[in-house]
Each structure stands twice: as structure tokens, then as C-alpha cells.
Scaffold this motif. Sequence first.
Motif, mmCIF file in Angstrom:
data_model
loop_
_atom_site.group_PDB
_atom_site.id
_atom_site.type_symbol
_atom_site.label_atom_id
_atom_site.label_comp_id
_atom_site.label_asym_id
_atom_site.label_seq_id
_atom_site.Cartn_x
_atom_site.Cartn_y
_atom_site.Cartn_z
ATOM 1 N N GLN A 184 29.947 10.886 11.680
ATOM 2 C CA GLN A 184 29.293 10.710 10.377
ATOM 3 C C GLN A 184 28.089 11.636 10.234
ATOM 4 O OE1 GLN A 184 28.721 6.525 10.828
ATOM 5 N NE2 GLN A 184 30.377 6.003 9.399
ATOM 6 N N ILE A 185 27.366 11.820 11.349
ATOM 7 C CA ILE A 185 26.195 12.712 11.291
ATOM 8 C C ILE A 185 26.641 14.123 10.919
ATOM 9 C CG2 ILE A 185 24.472 13.873 12.729
ATOM 10 C CD1 ILE A 185 24.121 11.178 14.187
ATOM 11 N N LEU A 186 27.713 14.581 11.561
ATOM 12 C CA LEU A 186 28.174 15.952 11.292
ATOM 13 C C LEU A 186 28.665 16.094 9.853
ATOM 14 C CD1 LEU A 186 30.042 16.847 14.592
ATOM 15 C CD2 LEU A 186 27.716 17.411 13.912
ATOM 16 N N GLN A 187 29.153 14.995 9.297
ATOM 17 C CA GLN A 187 29.685 15.087 7.934
ATOM 18 C C GLN A 187 28.618 14.855 6.879
ATOM 19 O OE1 GLN A 187 32.721 12.161 8.278
ATOM 20 N NE2 GLN A 187 34.277 13.614 8.952
ATOM 21 N N ARG A 188 27.721 13.877 7.141
ATOM 22 C CA ARG A 188 26.851 13.409 6.063
ATOM 23 C C ARG A 188 25.398 13.815 6.170
ATOM 24 N NH1 ARG A 188 29.341 7.770 5.999
ATOM 25 N NH2 ARG A 188 27.294 7.024 6.665
ATOM 26 N N HIS A 189 24.882 13.934 7.381
ATOM 27 C CA HIS A 189 23.451 14.242 7.523
ATOM 28 C C HIS A 189 23.226 15.730 7.235
ATOM 29 C CE1 HIS A 189 19.492 14.726 9.363
ATOM 30 N NE2 HIS A 189 19.360 13.422 9.213
ATOM 31 N N PRO A 190 22.125 16.068 6.480
ATOM 32 C CA PRO A 190 21.923 17.500 6.147
ATOM 33 C C PRO A 190 21.873 18.397 7.379
ATOM 34 C CG PRO A 190 20.044 16.129 5.406
ATOM 35 C CD PRO A 190 21.136 15.199 5.821
ATOM 36 N N LYS A 191 21.152 17.983 8.436
ATOM 37 C CA LYS A 191 21.087 18.819 9.650
ATOM 38 C C LYS A 191 22.443 18.834 10.362
ATOM 39 C CE LYS A 191 16.696 19.961 9.851
ATOM 40 N NZ LYS A 191 16.210 21.202 9.447
ATOM 41 N N GLY A 192 23.110 17.708 10.312
ATOM 42 C CA GLY A 192 24.421 17.619 10.948
ATOM 43 C C GLY A 192 25.385 18.598 10.332
ATOM 44 N N ALA A 193 25.407 18.621 9.009
ATOM 45 C CA ALA A 193 26.321 19.526 8.308
ATOM 46 C C ALA A 193 25.932 20.975 8.578
ATOM 47 C CB ALA A 193 26.297 19.225 6.819
ATOM 48 N N ALA A 194 24.587 21.229 8.657
ATOM 49 C CA ALA A 194 24.130 22.616 8.825
ATOM 50 C C ALA A 194 24.525 23.179 10.193
ATOM 51 C CB ALA A 194 22.616 22.684 8.634
ATOM 52 N N PHE A 195 24.605 22.313 11.210
ATOM 53 C CA PHE A 195 24.874 22.833 12.548
ATOM 54 C C PHE A 195 26.228 22.399 13.112
ATOM 55 C CE2 PHE A 195 20.285 23.204 12.135
ATOM 56 C CZ PHE A 195 20.107 24.512 12.552
ATOM 57 N N ALA A 196 27.031 21.750 12.272
ATOM 58 C CA ALA A 196 28.328 21.249 12.724
ATOM 59 C C ALA A 196 29.191 22.360 13.330
ATOM 60 C CB ALA A 196 29.062 20.584 11.568
ATOM 61 N N HIS A 197 29.014 23.603 12.842
ATOM 62 C CA HIS A 197 29.846 24.699 13.358
ATOM 63 C C HIS A 197 29.662 24.912 14.863
ATOM 64 C CE1 HIS A 197 25.968 26.573 12.346
ATOM 65 N NE2 HIS A 197 26.215 27.374 13.346
ATOM 66 N N LEU A 198 28.507 24.491 15.407
ATOM 67 C CA LEU A 198 28.267 24.682 16.835
ATOM 68 C C LEU A 198 29.159 23.753 17.682
ATOM 69 C CD1 LEU A 198 24.381 25.004 16.816
ATOM 70 C CD2 LEU A 198 26.057 26.838 17.054
ATOM 71 N N LEU A 199 29.650 22.687 17.065
ATOM 72 C CA LEU A 199 30.505 21.746 17.798
ATOM 73 C C LEU A 199 31.947 21.801 17.297
ATOM 74 C CD1 LEU A 199 28.109 18.649 18.001
ATOM 75 C CD2 LEU A 199 28.418 20.494 19.637
ATOM 76 N N ALA A 200 32.271 22.823 16.536
ATOM 77 C CA ALA A 200 33.623 22.924 15.980
ATOM 78 C C ALA A 200 34.638 22.953 17.114
ATOM 79 C CB ALA A 200 33.736 24.180 15.125
ATOM 80 N N GLY A 201 35.699 22.175 17.010
ATOM 81 C CA GLY A 201 36.738 22.165 18.021
ATOM 82 C C GLY A 201 36.451 21.194 19.167
ATOM 83 N N PHE A 202 35.273 20.533 19.141
ATOM 84 C CA PHE A 202 34.935 19.582 20.206
ATOM 85 C C PHE A 202 35.615 18.234 19.933
ATOM 86 C CE2 PHE A 202 30.741 21.111 22.313
ATOM 87 C CZ PHE A 202 31.239 22.392 22.378
ATOM 88 N N ASP A 203 36.054 17.569 21.000
ATOM 89 C CA ASP A 203 36.543 16.203 20.803
ATOM 90 C C ASP A 203 35.548 15.177 21.352
ATOM 91 O OD1 ASP A 203 36.881 16.553 23.485
ATOM 92 O OD2 ASP A 203 39.072 16.344 23.461
ATOM 93 N N ARG A 204 34.565 15.641 22.115
ATOM 94 C CA ARG A 204 33.446 14.790 22.534
ATOM 95 C C ARG A 204 32.156 15.571 22.320
ATOM 96 N NH1 ARG A 204 34.782 10.444 25.469
ATOM 97 N NH2 ARG A 204 32.828 10.299 26.595
ATOM 98 N N TYR A 205 31.051 14.821 22.076
ATOM 99 C CA TYR A 205 29.803 15.488 21.734
ATOM 100 C C TYR A 205 28.719 15.185 22.765
ATOM 101 C CZ TYR A 205 32.274 15.779 17.301
ATOM 102 O OH TYR A 205 33.195 16.025 16.347
ATOM 103 N N PRO A 206 27.854 16.180 23.050
ATOM 104 C CA PRO A 206 26.775 15.978 24.020
ATOM 105 C C PRO A 206 25.825 14.857 23.548
ATOM 106 C CG PRO A 206 27.001 18.303 23.438
ATOM 107 C CD PRO A 206 27.860 17.537 22.493
ATOM 108 N N LEU A 207 25.287 14.105 24.497
ATOM 109 C CA LEU A 207 24.375 13.022 24.144
ATOM 110 C C LEU A 207 23.355 12.839 25.265
ATOM 111 C CD1 LEU A 207 24.483 10.671 21.782
ATOM 112 C CD2 LEU A 207 24.657 9.242 23.835
#
Lengths: 511, 619
Positions: free
Chosen positions: B228-251
Amino acid sequence: MSKILSQVQCRLMEALGASEQALEVRAAAQRLGLNQSPVAAAAVELAEEGLVEIKQEPYEEYSLGRKAQWDRQKGLPEAKLIEALAKAGGEAQIKELSEHCGLSGQEVGSSVRFLELKGWAERTAALLKLTEAGREAIGSKSADEQLLAVLSQAGRAMTDEELKAKGLDLAQAVRLLKPRGGWLSIKQRSRRMLSLSKAGTKALAEGLSYQEEINQLTPELLTEGKWRDVKIRPYDVSLPAARIQPGKGHPFARMLGQVRRVFLEMGFTQMSSSLVESSFWDFDALFQPQDHPARDMQDTFYVRRPSQSKLPDKQLVQRVKEVHENGGQTGSLGWQYKWDVDLAKKAVLRTHTTATTIRALAENPKGPRKVFGIGPVFRRETVDYKHLPVFHQVDGIIVDDSGSLASLLGTLDAFYRKMGFEKFQFRPAFFPYTEPSVEVFVWNEKHTDWMEMGGAGIFRTEVTEPLGCIEPVLAWGLGLERLAMFRLGLNDIRELFYAHLDWLEETPLCL
Amino acid sequence: MPVAALPVDVLLKLLPMKLGAKQLVRHLEQLGCDVEGYTTVGRYRCESCGTVLESTSSEQSPSVCESCGCDFRAETEKISQLDDVEVIRVELLSVRPDLFDPGGLARALRGYLGVQTGLAKYDMSEAKCSVQVDKSTRREKSRRPFIACAIVRGIELDETLIKIVMKLQENLHWALGRDRKHASIGVYDLDKLREGRFSYRTVGPSELSFVPLGMDEQEAANEMTPRQILQRHPKGAAFAHLLAGFDRYPLLADEQAVVMSMPPIINSQATRVRKETKNFFVDVTGTGQRVVNRALNIMVCDLMELCPEAVVEKVLIEYADGEITTPDLQPQQMSLDAAAAAKLIGVELSTGQVAQLLEKMGHGAEDSGGGKLKVSVPAYRNDILHERDLTEDVAIAYGYENIEPSLVKTMTVGQELAIEAARDIARQTLIGLGCYEVMTLPMTSAESAYEKLGLAQTQEYVEVENPISVAQTMLRTSLLGGLLETLSLNTHHDMPQQIFEVGRVTLLDKKSQTGASEYERVAVALTGSEAGFAQGRSIAESLAGQFKSQLTAEPLDNGLFTPGRGAKLLLAQADGKQKEIGRLGEIHPQVLERFKLSHSTVVFELDLEVLAKRLEAEP
């Protein structure tokens, strides 16, 4: 009747006598089948005799200014702005308007004044509100737009009478366009209207007589000796001559020629290279890492056709790869990433003429050598008064065992002095391919500020060693448009490449 | 290059001497900084997320929050004005990220001015906390394997300092991180976290949820999953390309699973830094250990410059295959040949003097005998790759203005390009015939180069992949379009008009190394009621005559010329064959109309390189 008149004078008086109205010099010349200048001269002489009256009738001549021509397709921005305002519900923040109407923020900002002047919108702080008048103006053409349209349609200069005859509100149009600067050019001109004075009418009625007086010596008069029998008419030597202009080289082309001469005088060999260049020579050979921002699509024009350029011999490519990845044999750490040969093949429009000098160095890395190249380079910029996607640079290198930062500064010093500059400054700078690096600044008296002219430095070992070069290489790349604008007193860079013939005519060769 | 606006009072407070505005600018310039000048900026606080916003004019307040997107026009009470600050605007040098903030600049100035030279000492306490790094951060589809962390205790924050730290972080993202791709930095309020063993791992797109930075924690609706962050949050959308193709995300999270951040996208609102924050946890994640260490070193060293009372504590990083401790502030060891450095600068310097100059630039330098110096490069410097970089530091410390300019003594003989002689002949001839030289851009569009001229696209031209304007999509293949454009800009000028251009055109060429080849051309355009084929031909002949060449003409029909009034221009070769070297003709009325030209116009274009070859032939 004792006046001695010339033939032209006689004929002019007769023509004026035959005309019911005063005649303009041009019309009179037409009737006499003569050029304007002898007729004008005769009129002045007759006026001195009191036989002819000359009345100056002033009029104005309107033509499109330079900006109007550059932005001809775009038209005035206000029309778009009121439409955008109406769409936004009658008011909007100035900052946001540019999104709605496809104009740049700068264009919107500079148009607000005119919206207010036209009474189309009111501004409170950052908020812009559409007025009733503005709402009504949507879709219709205001006086200034009408005038621009008429002039653009005509494709020539028009007089105030002509324009008024077309029903234009000229006063309003001028009030709106004048403060814009560059959109409208108004020239004050006057016509000289000729008519006979009372004395002239009387003299004509009494009959004119003239003695043969000649204007121009002819071969016949000379070879047959007849010149002894005629009177050569004296001139009023104080009269101004018609203005003529010689054909001329373009001021910027002449400056590029001077730059070339200066380097030739200093013992440099000129080189050139292609405008289409591989990323390898434009960036990689210069130790610019492949993720360097300058290599972005944002700043550099990449080429679709040809999409790839060929690379030089494999060993050289390998050495460049190693130097990027780990410094290779140079003792450097390198940039520590995986170098991609495909990125090096990508063709670009060269971003600097350093591509020329680095190729020259690769061809022959042994000093002592001095090489320079001048030419256009490309950066991804839209056309406006400050930017063009193309500009010119001069790049040079000195390959010499004794080369040092001091001799680099001395060379740049000599160049700028020869170009006529006296006050300049060198400051430390940072470029990926030179170390130490220096930036050249020239003093701009008009803006009382230092102007950045270009960069220089000593090529990094990471650049020179893969090419087989072991001597220090002093290098520089200097922009030339700014220098030209500075010297020619231009505020708008488009003047150089979208030239107006009057500017070319008016610019003296001494600049 | 981005520009940093640094608060002047903060910078001056960190300097032991008084400096006027002019002196400060001059010193910074001599250090290699590009100073744009002083300005006043207005500052505001978003009451919704607490971010301090800046505005270049104090009258114009921001309309939305750049961090949380709060719309201040709708919610006017959510913005409050703070005091204006005076700032010095400095262009950022991507190679010197250690100069991005007032702390780093003050350190450099103190050295340069000789107040505090040599290697800066930063004391650190031993690691008490650790970060356990999960192997999944190395998987291809969740790859961000490297991390470096530090704890900074005892910080006293105010609005200004928070802003400085945020900007330093942002600018490091740009310069070192390449917009977070290689490295991204997170700063957290340590007191909101359980100290001990932190974890750096990966999570599935909907495995958990947390309130991202910039949203109200109190509202449960603000909890978002990584997806949801990657889709809806302004910063998430702006940097989503850095995680493109990922099936798990760093935390990154603490022992109690309080989420700190989802690198490289966003931090959690719960751990955000506020004015009351006393202790920082700092992390840098990225694609290489070297780059994350560098970014952390600069953050930590510059924080200590900004808050000298703060104490840094190391953090143990537990990778699956071994442990390291960060930050690692060990200086990099290099060797410099002092005499070689002085020779390259072109000044006389002893080994001791070179050492002193290096110390002014913050390096440690010891004489190691034989004219060599052992140089310790501080851990915050990212740009020292080679001995040569140290030489530059010596030159800067010596002062460029103190270097006496000289010239190399070696004699060389100058030589211009062969084509220049031909260019000069063409220009001289045409100027003598009363023509004006013009220069037009070598870029054009297929529309201007072909359609507008009524010509078919028969040539293979160089096409730009990423044009910035529809008017400039290719390199020109002829000079004629530019000349007609120029005439059309001059319809108000007196007739007749005679213009010419000497310049290069470019065509695709598979045989050439670059894939394209260039040809030098000369082109002329004449317009006016008398302008016609014969006049054009006379000028073309006259021009060719200066190259000992005589032209012949053959009919040419194309859309550019009026039918029956166009010609190919041919030149007899040594073998007797005719070679086409150009074209001449009266412009078709249809084309004149498109250019809004109202007079008869004749043009010609000749290949200057073929003519130039005639100059090499025997006299």
C-alpha cells in the motif's frame, strides 16, 4: 527670372505644377523616372531658393519584434491563462497555474502583470482571481493580439494609417505590448511632401529656362572634350549619404575564427571529431562513472539511430574497464562498480569537445604536443533566452613532461588576454576527469559579477594511463557563447542562431 | 547541480574567528565551492507531520506539505510560520559530500585558515547494540544486502538543526546514493526503540503494516502494508521503481518488532525525529559496503561537528557470514611523493611544506623518508582515489591565486585543419558578393527538414532517442532548411536579402566508427523580386571558380523547387565523370507559402569537401 535651374530642378517643378496635391519624394521620382536621391537633392535646392515647399509628415511604422517571431506559434500567454483560470473555477494559486495551461512557471509569472493590466485578473498575494472582464475575454482577441495577428498575416511592416484603417485599437494595443519588450517594433518615420511655393507657381507660370548642367561625367564628355562646354553641377557636400552595409561574416563565426587563430598563434594543432560520439569516448575514456548524473537521459541526448557506435581496440577497452572497476595499473581505487561495455557503446550527441581531444590523445599519446578543437556540443535544454540545446566549445590539451598547474593557468591566461579580457580569476573546481581542476571566471562589468567560462585541469592518471600516456596532460574546455554574448552585449542567446538581418547589419566588424 | 541553502549563523558559530560576508564567500570559493550568494528564506512548520518547510520568499507560504501532502489551502490551521533565516547558497559538489552542511564546511574552513589542522579526532564508544542482517537481503528479488549503523547520544536539537540534518540526508541520497539507489539513510529517535538487537530483514508485500512517516499515528486507518505504501504514499510512489520486481521488501525493526523503516522508501512515523529527540539511531542500507560506510561516516562526523557535545556509539553488524563494527572512522592510508606533487603544481615546495598544506586540508601527514609522505585521509572524504587527488588538495591549500602562471617552454608548430582553408575561401567569396553569414542550429526535425521543404525522406538521418522538443529531434542533413527559417524570421527586413551558411551536416554511415559521418557544406539563399535561377547560378559558379572548378547543371525535379527551375550541380572529376556536388533552384511557391515568404527565392547548396580537394590538386 534670372535663376539658373538644372534640368532635374526644372522637371521637378513642372511635375509639382501638374499635380493637384503635394507629392511625396518617392512619387515625384516615379513620375520623373528618376532615382529618389537626385530628386530629393533637387527639392532641397529648390526649397533653398524659395520655389518649393517641403513639409515633413511624420508617421509610424509597425512591425513584429523578435520575440513575437520566435514565439509566433505560441501567441500571448494570457489567453491560455484566463482559460486555465476559468477551468480552475475562477481562481488559482499562481504557482499551480502552469500545470493547468502548459506554460512554464516563469512564463506564468511574467504574464501576471499583463493580466492585471488588461483587467482580466486580480492578484492578492499568490492568488489570482479571474475578473468579469477576463471571463468575457475568453475566446475573443484583445487589441494586442489583434495587432500581432494582422502584422503576422501581412508579413511586412505596416503604417499607422493602414492599421487604423483595419479598425484596430492601436493606442490600446501599444499600451499593452510596449512594456513586454521585444514583441512590437515601432519606427518613427516621416515622408517629405513637396509642393510649389507661391514664388514657385509664379516662376513656373512665367516659364522656366535652364542651362545645361551635368551631374555625372560621361566617357563621351571626356573623350570628346565636351566637358569644357558644360557646367558640372556643384553638390551640397554637407548632405548625408545613403546608408549601405557591406556583406559580413556572422559575429559569432568571426569570434570562433579568432579563437582558432589564437590557438594557432600559440602553436596548437587543430583537430575535429564527429558530433555523434560513443559514450566510450564522450564519458568512459574520461573516467566518468557509468552512473554519473551527467550521463543521465535528463542531460544528454542519446541517439536512436545509430543506437550504437563501435568501440576502439579491445585492449584499450579492457584497460578503461579496469580503471573504472578497480583503478587498473594506475594505483587508483577506481570507482568500484561493474563496468558495462554495452553502456559504453551507446551513441550520444557529444556533450563536450573533450571527446575530440581525448581521441587525439589516444591516437598519439607521446608529447610534446598541443592540440585544440572547436565545435558544437549538445546538452538537453529547451530553447529560451538563456539556453539552447547546442552550444560551442573550444577544447585543448598540452602533452608535455614539464606541464604543470602553473603552466595550465598561464596558457588560459594567455588565451583570455588575446581574446581581449583583462580581469579573470581561477578557482578550484571538481571534474571527474581532471585533477587538479580549475574553473575560469571572467569579470562582467555590467552585472558586476564573475561569469563562469569553463573548466580546465590536468587529466587524471586514470584517463591518461589507459591511453598509454605517461606525461602530464593539461586540458580545458571553454564555452564560447557566453563570451560572445558578453562581447556583443546580447541578453538573448537566440540572437546568435535565429539571426535578424538588421542585427547582422548593425553589428560592426570591430566587435 | 542542486544548491544547498546553509544557515549563516550556524556556520559562523562553528568558526573561532569573525568573518564578514565577503571574506566567507571568498574563502569558500578558494576551497572550490561555487557560492551563489546570500538570501533570506521563510520557514514554516507543517503541524500535521512536523516537517519544517522552506520557501524562497517570506510572503509566499507553501500550499502543500512536501512530506505528508497536507493541503494548507484547505486546512489553513495546519501551517505555522517560523522565523526567517539568512542562508548562504552553495552549489553542491557531488565529489565533496563532506561539505554539504555547515558542520563540514566549518571543519574545512578551520583547516584552510590554519586554525585547526591535521586529522580531526572523533571519539566513539564501543558497541552495545547490534543489527542482525537476514540472508534474505541478498536474494535477487529482495536485494539490498549492506548496512552500516551508528548511535549518537546527547544531541540538542532545534528546528534549524533538524532541517540541517534532514537536508544533509537528502543531499547524501543524491550524491552518494544516486537518488537512494546505491545508499539510503534513516535517522530515528532511539528513545522510541528497544535498545539491543535490531533486525534488518525482508517482508512480504502484505505481511505487516505500520504508519509511514507523515501520517497521523493515532488513526488506525493510516496503517499501511508495504504494498500500500508503494501504491498510495507520495514517497512510496516516488521511489517504488527502486523495488520494482521485488517479491519481498527490506525492513528495519527493533527487538519488539517496532518498524523503523522500509529502506530505501520510508521511515515509520512512530520513530520520527522531533525537537525533543535526544538520541539518534542512524542506518544506511545499500548495494555496497563501501558506499554505505562512506555515507554513514559523513553523517556521523558532520553530526559531531554540529553538536560537539554528542557522543557516538558503534553498532555491531551481524552478517550471516561474519561481523563488522560501524562506523569505521579509520583513516585511509596513502603515500605521496612530495617533489612530484610540487612539480605538477608548478611551485617550489619542500616535503615539510607539502605536509603542512595537506594538514590544512584535514589530512594527517608524516615524512616517511625519501621525499615521501605517509598521508592519513579522513574517513569523511569520499573523493581521494589516487595520489593525484592529494596533489590537488596541496594546490588548493597553497591557493590557486598564489600560483604564478607560466607557459610550457617547448616549441611546437601550429597547424589548422585542411578544411579551414576552403571555409575561408567560401566565406570570403560570398561576403564579397554582398551576402550575410548566418549560423543556425545543427538540430532540426523531420518535419522541418523534409515535409516543410516538400522533400521525401530519402536520406538516413541521425535521430535522437530522447528529444526535449519536437523542433529538435535529429541532426540536420542539409543547410537549406535553416536558411529558409532565417529568411522567414526576416520578412520585415528590406529586400533583397542574401544570406549564406557554412556548416556541417550529418548522415548515417554504417562504415564509420561512430555510425554517422559529417560533411562540410556551403549554402546560399537569395530572396527579393529579382531573385532567380540565373542569379543563383552566377553566385554558385563564382564560388566554384575560386576552387578552380566549373559547374554544370542538370534538371532536378523535387518538391522543393519550382518545376523546371531546379538543377543538380555537377563537377567534372579527374576521370572525366560528372559528380553531383549540390543542388540549385527557385523555391516552389508552395514551400514559400509555408515559410510565409512573399518574394521569389533561389537557393543552392554545395559540398565544400569536394571543392576543398581541388585545392590539393596540382596548381
